[in-house]
Design a protein around this motif. Sequence first.
Motif, short mmCIF file in Angstrom:
data_model
loop_
_atom_site.label_atom_id
_atom_site.label_comp_id
_atom_site.label_asym_id
_atom_site.label_seq_id
_atom_site.Cartn_x
_atom_site.Cartn_y
_atom_site.Cartn_z
N PHE A 194 0.88 -1.17 0.00
CA PHE A 194 0.00 0.00 0.00
C PHE A 194 0.91 1.22 0.00
O PHE A 194 2.01 1.17 0.55
N PRO A 195 0.50 2.35 -0.61
CA PRO A 195 1.33 3.55 -0.52
C PRO A 195 1.68 3.88 0.94
O PRO A 195 0.86 3.70 1.84
N GLY B 100 -7.34 13.26 -6.96
CA GLY B 100 -7.58 13.23 -8.39
C GLY B 100 -6.87 12.08 -9.08
O GLY B 100 -7.29 11.63 -10.16
N LEU B 101 -5.81 11.59 -8.47
CA LEU B 101 -5.06 10.47 -9.02
C LEU B 101 -5.37 9.16 -8.28
O LEU B 101 -4.59 8.22 -8.36
N HIS B 102 -6.47 9.13 -7.57
CA HIS B 102 -6.87 7.86 -6.95
C HIS B 102 -7.25 6.85 -8.03
O HIS B 102 -6.77 5.71 -8.04
N LEU B 103 -8.15 7.27 -8.91
CA LEU B 103 -8.55 6.51 -10.10
C LEU B 103 -9.02 5.09 -9.78
O LEU B 103 -8.85 4.16 -10.58
N GLY B 104 -9.54 4.91 -8.57
CA GLY B 104 -10.01 3.58 -8.18
C GLY B 104 -8.89 2.60 -7.92
O GLY B 104 -9.13 1.38 -7.84
N LEU B 105 -7.66 3.10 -7.75
CA LEU B 105 -6.49 2.23 -7.60
C LEU B 105 -5.73 2.51 -6.30
O LEU B 105 -4.51 2.38 -6.23
N ALA B 106 -6.47 2.88 -5.26
CA ALA B 106 -5.89 3.03 -3.91
C ALA B 106 -4.69 3.96 -3.87
O ALA B 106 -3.72 3.71 -3.15
N TRP C 38 -2.31 4.51 -5.84
CA TRP C 38 -1.06 4.12 -6.49
C TRP C 38 -0.69 5.07 -7.62
O TRP C 38 0.51 5.42 -7.77
N PRO C 39 -1.63 5.54 -8.45
CA PRO C 39 -1.24 6.48 -9.51
C PRO C 39 -0.59 7.75 -8.96
O PRO C 39 0.28 8.34 -9.61
N ALA C 40 -0.99 8.18 -7.75
CA ALA C 40 -0.42 9.40 -7.16
C ALA C 40 1.07 9.22 -6.86
O ALA C 40 1.89 10.10 -7.17
N ILE C 41 1.44 8.09 -6.28
CA ILE C 41 2.86 7.91 -5.95
C ILE C 41 3.68 7.57 -7.20
O ILE C 41 4.88 7.86 -7.24
#
Length: 460
Positions: free
Chosen positions: A26-27, A59-65, A67-70
């Motif tokens: 997890f991030p 905004g970068l959650h994108l349904g992917l917990a 991960w896109p943000a990090i």
Amino acid sequence: MRIVLAVLSLVLALLALLAPAIWNGFPITFHDTGGYLARWYETEPGNGRATPYGLFIEGLHLGLAYWPAIVAQSLLVIAVVGEAGRSLLGLRGANAVLFAGGATILLALVTGISWYAAQLLPDILAPCAVLALFLLVEGRRGRSLGRQILLFAMVALGAASHTGTVGLLVGLVGFVALAAALGHLARRSAGWSRRTWLRLVGGVFALGFGTFLVPASNWALYDKFVFTPGGDIFLFGRLVQDGIASRYLADHCPDPTLKLCDHQAELYEPDGRQMSNDSFLWWGGSPLYAIGGWETAGPELSRITRASLSAYPTMHLSSAWKSFVGQLGLIGTGDGLNDDHWHARWAIQTYRPEDLAGFQAAEQRKGKIPFDLFNDVHVPVGYAAWLALPLIAVFGFRSGREGVARFSAFTFTALVGNAAICGILSNPHDRYESRLIWLAVLACMVAALAFRRPAEETDK
């Protein structure tokens, strides 16, 4: 073949920066993470939690917990490191890409950079903004519009994400302006040139734009054109820890206009020590909450701070110096990461319940990350790099490698300025200086490569 190696280095660099989160499952989170996650969902600006960064990660959650943000944070690191290679070493094409990937991998091995890149916190944006500001001011012939926009956006994003970063960038703008003015007066080519002033205007505009995004985002979400609240309370927490608040109350209470007079004794721990900054700010039984909490206590605490500055200037100076020096020595990785992070858990459970299972199952929750072992490497490497910066600056100027010299001087100033801002206005913590120390290591890498090449090949 070289192109393949370059692409492979970028992939490995991205994996190196994400490694803590991949291991964690997890991030990486911190105490403050929940405050940022909640920004989109709450109805008031968060105390000490800049709204733009909250919007960035949400905004970068994108349904992917998240991960896109990090991943985005990690890519920003690689991009700005690569631009440092282009600007300071004159690298081009595959060589520049290889430098971006290789330097990032090495930084991930010997510093804590990956723990910040993989973390849901704006700490990684501070050093990236510092580096981007330098590269904007330094300039480079042939830099594409896309890379110029990237640097501009990096400065703006850093400024928008934390008030402390704004203060640091403002101080660095002042440092560049002073250095350019002195260089002009001395008629020395080693100083920043007249063209610096025009590029500095671009850096100032990026800084101003990022700063403006804070009240603009608060107005858009909460209908309040205000900066991130809570700064006065953060500062007062250090006055509590250093005994200045208790001294003022002892000299001025009883005072019916000061609610804190009724809670003087509570500013001490059971063993007689002053209450810590963190306890005053975050413990539910703190006197802060007894007098109204973050929502209403600010004016009273600001009044005491201003009055105590006038009443006890020597005590304030001594306390500030002690905090500054104490912050200078704190560069360890892992500050506050071995923890349950109850507020982050609450925010995820409340606003992103689909991510709660992953958060709870993360290795981080077990509290067994071996940061002592990591710091056996990170701390001595960080100290060595920091101490090397003045030497690199002097030798760089004398040998004609002026860009490398300016970068070293700029980085040294950033580390000192950051220690002053964070230590004095908040409270000494390892993560404040640790998040920037990789810049010193990067400066040493750049110098090591530059000094092996003719001076005319490095300053382009």
